[in-house]
Design a protein around this motif. Structure first.
Motif, short mmCIF file in Angstrom:
data_model
loop_
_atom_site.label_atom_id
_atom_site.label_comp_id
_atom_site.label_asym_id
_atom_site.label_seq_id
_atom_site.Cartn_x
_atom_site.Cartn_y
_atom_site.Cartn_z
N GLU A 84 5.51 2.23 16.12
CA GLU A 84 5.41 1.44 17.34
C GLU A 84 5.44 -0.07 17.07
O GLU A 84 6.08 -0.81 17.78
N THR A 85 4.71 -0.51 16.03
CA THR A 85 4.61 -1.96 15.78
C THR A 85 5.51 -2.43 14.64
O THR A 85 5.73 -3.63 14.49
N GLY A 86 5.99 -1.51 13.81
CA GLY A 86 6.81 -1.88 12.67
C GLY A 86 6.02 -2.43 11.50
O GLY A 86 6.59 -2.93 10.53
N GLU A 87 4.69 -2.33 11.56
CA GLU A 87 3.85 -2.84 10.47
C GLU A 87 3.70 -1.81 9.36
O GLU A 87 3.69 -0.61 9.60
N ARG A 88 3.56 -2.33 8.15
CA ARG A 88 3.28 -1.51 6.98
C ARG A 88 1.87 -1.84 6.50
O ARG A 88 1.41 -2.96 6.63
N LEU A 89 1.22 -0.84 5.92
CA LEU A 89 -0.13 -1.01 5.42
C LEU A 89 -0.31 -0.15 4.19
O LEU A 89 0.16 0.99 4.14
N ARG A 90 -1.01 -0.70 3.22
CA ARG A 90 -1.36 0.05 2.02
C ARG A 90 -2.88 0.18 2.01
O ARG A 90 -3.59 -0.82 2.03
N LEU A 91 -3.36 1.43 2.00
CA LEU A 91 -4.79 1.70 1.86
C LEU A 91 -5.05 2.12 0.43
O LEU A 91 -4.28 2.88 -0.15
N LYS A 92 -6.17 1.65 -0.11
CA LYS A 92 -6.57 2.07 -1.45
C LYS A 92 -8.04 2.44 -1.45
O LYS A 92 -8.85 1.84 -0.74
N ALA A 93 -8.36 3.45 -2.24
CA ALA A 93 -9.75 3.84 -2.46
C ALA A 93 -9.97 3.90 -3.96
O ALA A 93 -9.18 4.49 -4.69
N ARG A 94 -11.04 3.27 -4.42
CA ARG A 94 -11.36 3.26 -5.86
C ARG A 94 -12.23 4.46 -6.20
O ARG A 94 -13.15 4.80 -5.47
N LEU A 95 -11.91 5.08 -7.35
CA LEU A 95 -12.63 6.28 -7.79
C LEU A 95 -13.08 6.11 -9.23
O LEU A 95 -12.29 5.70 -10.08
N PRO A 96 -14.33 6.47 -9.54
CA PRO A 96 -14.77 6.40 -10.94
C PRO A 96 -14.09 7.46 -11.78
O PRO A 96 -13.72 8.53 -11.28
N GLY A 97 -13.92 7.18 -13.05
CA GLY A 97 -13.24 8.10 -13.95
C GLY A 97 -13.94 9.43 -14.12
O GLY A 97 -13.30 10.47 -14.28
N ASP A 98 -15.27 9.44 -14.05
CA ASP A 98 -16.02 10.68 -14.24
C ASP A 98 -16.18 11.47 -12.95
O ASP A 98 -16.73 12.57 -12.97
N GLU A 99 -15.71 10.94 -11.83
CA GLU A 99 -15.80 11.64 -10.55
C GLU A 99 -14.58 11.30 -9.70
O GLU A 99 -14.67 10.70 -8.64
N ALA A 100 -13.42 11.68 -10.21
CA ALA A 100 -12.16 11.34 -9.54
C ALA A 100 -11.88 12.33 -8.41
O ALA A 100 -11.03 13.21 -8.50
N THR A 101 -12.64 12.17 -7.33
CA THR A 101 -12.53 13.05 -6.17
C THR A 101 -12.53 12.19 -4.91
O THR A 101 -13.29 11.24 -4.81
N VAL A 102 -11.67 12.57 -3.96
CA VAL A 102 -11.59 11.86 -2.68
C VAL A 102 -11.22 12.88 -1.62
O VAL A 102 -10.68 13.95 -1.93
#
Length: 157
Positions: A84-102
């Motif tokens: 609808e708006t033509g916008e792009r967005l990048r979402l990022k979530a940081r994860l610890p190495g010992d608990e790489a779950t999202v």
């Protein structure tokens, strides 16, 4: 349209929706990236998709970044587009190495299913709530995750 943190309507609406949903934001080469706490990712994704002023209904890619040896080690990366708006967005979530779950984004964007399997296969990041998380590029008995920075260049075999 070039992204600008001070005038970004996406950032303003997201902060209005949940003031603690934004860990960080940056603009690089006119593209907006917003870092979201992994525990809020599903709620934020739902808001970004359903808000009529934003309408990020198209998920074009899911990938990850390994920041080894730094912690948090991983970032999951979601590339969104609003038809609808033509916008792009990048979402990022940081994860610890010992608990790489999202949380899985499949309930929000069903097209995330294959992308998440690919990220799991190559980085070893687990997606909670994914309907069928499995290796899709490598054999089931493959040892390790080849896009991790500590993966041996000669492989385990």
């Amino acid at each position: 349209m070039p992204a600008n943190l001070e005038t970004s309507s996406v950032l303003a609406r997201l902060r209005e929706f949940d003031p603690e949903a934004v860990e960080d934001a940056q603009v690089f080469r006119d593209e907006l990236t917003i870092f979201i706490p992994r525990g809020r990712l599903l709620a934020v994704a739902d808001f970004l998709r359903d808000d009529p002023h934003l309408s990020f209904k198209y998920l074009s890619d899911v990938t990850a970044v390994d920041r080894y040896p730094n912690e948090p080690r991983f970032e999951t990366v979601y590339h969104l587009y609003s038809l609808e708006t033509g916008e792009r967005l990048r979402l990022k979530a940081r994860l610890p190495g010992d608990e790489a779950t999202v949380d899985s984004m499949v309930p929000i964007w069903p097209g995330a299913e294959a992308f998440e399997c690919e990220v799991y296969d190559l980085f070893g990041i687990h997606f909670e709530g994914h309907p069928d998380l499995h290796r899709m590029l490598l054999p089931d008995d493959w040892e390790g995750y080849p896009l991790r920075k500590d993966y041996p260049t000669e492989g385990y075999r």
